[in-house]
Design an enzyme around this catalytic site. Structure first.
Site, mmCIF file in Angstrom:
data_model
loop_
_atom_site.group_PDB
_atom_site.id
_atom_site.type_symbol
_atom_site.label_atom_id
_atom_site.label_comp_id
_atom_site.label_asym_id
_atom_site.label_seq_id
_atom_site.Cartn_x
_atom_site.Cartn_y
_atom_site.Cartn_z
ATOM 1 N N VAL A 52 0.920 -1.185 -0.081
ATOM 2 C CA VAL A 52 0.157 0.209 0.012
ATOM 3 C C VAL A 52 0.827 1.159 0.047
ATOM 4 O O VAL A 52 1.481 1.647 1.299
ATOM 5 C CB VAL A 52 -0.908 -0.080 1.300
ATOM 6 C CG1 VAL A 52 -1.829 1.054 1.151
ATOM 7 C CG2 VAL A 52 -1.799 -1.313 1.312
ATOM 8 N N PRO A 53 1.094 1.865 -1.183
ATOM 9 C CA PRO A 53 2.259 2.638 -1.242
ATOM 10 C C PRO A 53 2.170 4.003 -0.880
ATOM 11 O O PRO A 53 2.310 4.901 -1.604
ATOM 12 C CB PRO A 53 2.337 2.753 -2.794
ATOM 13 C CG PRO A 53 0.879 2.662 -3.476
ATOM 14 C CD PRO A 53 0.389 1.637 -2.361
ATOM 15 N N CYS A 54 2.294 4.108 0.458
ATOM 16 C CA CYS A 54 2.441 5.336 1.070
ATOM 17 C C CYS A 54 3.458 6.187 0.821
ATOM 18 O O CYS A 54 3.486 7.554 1.118
ATOM 19 C CB CYS A 54 2.384 5.169 2.909
ATOM 20 S SG CYS A 54 3.419 4.169 3.342
ATOM 21 N N HIS A 55 4.564 5.575 0.332
ATOM 22 C CA HIS A 55 5.687 6.593 -0.138
ATOM 23 C C HIS A 55 5.253 7.462 -1.285
ATOM 24 O O HIS A 55 5.986 8.427 -1.562
ATOM 25 C CB HIS A 55 6.949 5.828 -0.505
ATOM 26 C CG HIS A 55 6.589 4.682 -1.600
ATOM 27 N ND1 HIS A 55 6.064 3.680 -1.419
ATOM 28 C CD2 HIS A 55 6.956 4.808 -2.883
ATOM 29 C CE1 HIS A 55 5.926 2.904 -2.845
ATOM 30 N NE2 HIS A 55 6.699 3.743 -3.632
#
Length: 169
Positions: A135-138
């Site tokens: 879940v690409p919070c970056h």
């Protein structure tokens, strides 16, 4: 020190790495409860690939592709989101649609989740993201393109490295 798959009370922990990255996968039953990301520590060894679960093997192959700079679609897997609020679930689900090589601001993600003006709330959700990279919070940045917090153990430098791998930086 070797990192082994352990089972305790229906819990399974797998550690995989590729390039400079390590993912530690915490499974509860058939659900991924957490996927912690960090820089690879040479003192810790991963399990041999033949000892990983089927999903662990798939994730390792995807991680290898990812660090090689190739586009990756993470496999659909059951994330333990039932412990998240409905708003958190909506934010994380919307975030998974943000493609590699692009970013959104906290405010934009809040609007995507149906809550314009909830940028600070989205920031808190990103801070507590249990599945960084998957879940690409970056890919969530501050307004004006500023690099702000990251839930991975490597902080902003790790966030920038992931965005670099994706061709954003």
């Amino acid at each position: 020190m070797k990192t082994y798959t352990m089972t305790t009370d229906n819990m399974l922990v797998e550690s995989i790495s590729a390039g400079r990255l390590r993912l530690t996968l915490n499974w509860v039953g058939q659900q991924l409860a957490e996927a912690a990301i960090s820089w690879k520590d040479e003192k810790r060894q991963d399990l041999p690939e033949n000892e990983l679960t089927a999903t662990g093997k798939v994730l390792l192959a995807k991680l290898k592709e990812y660090v090689a700079g190739r586009p990756v679609t993470w496999p659909d897997m059951p994330l333990a989101m039932q412990r998240c609020t409905p708003f958190t679930q909506e934010v994380l689900t919307r975030l998974m649609s943000v493609p590699a090589g692009t970013t959104v601001t906290y405010g934009e993600l809040a609007a995507m989740a149906g809550r314009p003006g909830a940028a600070r709330g989205v920031g808190q959700i990103m801070r507590r993201n249990h599945w960084p990279l998957i879940v690409p919070c970056h890919r969530v940045i501050g307004s004006g393109g500023t690099m702000t917090g990251f839930s991975g153990a490597g902080g902003i430098p790790l966030k920038e490295y992931l965005l670099h791998l994706e061709g954003y930086l």
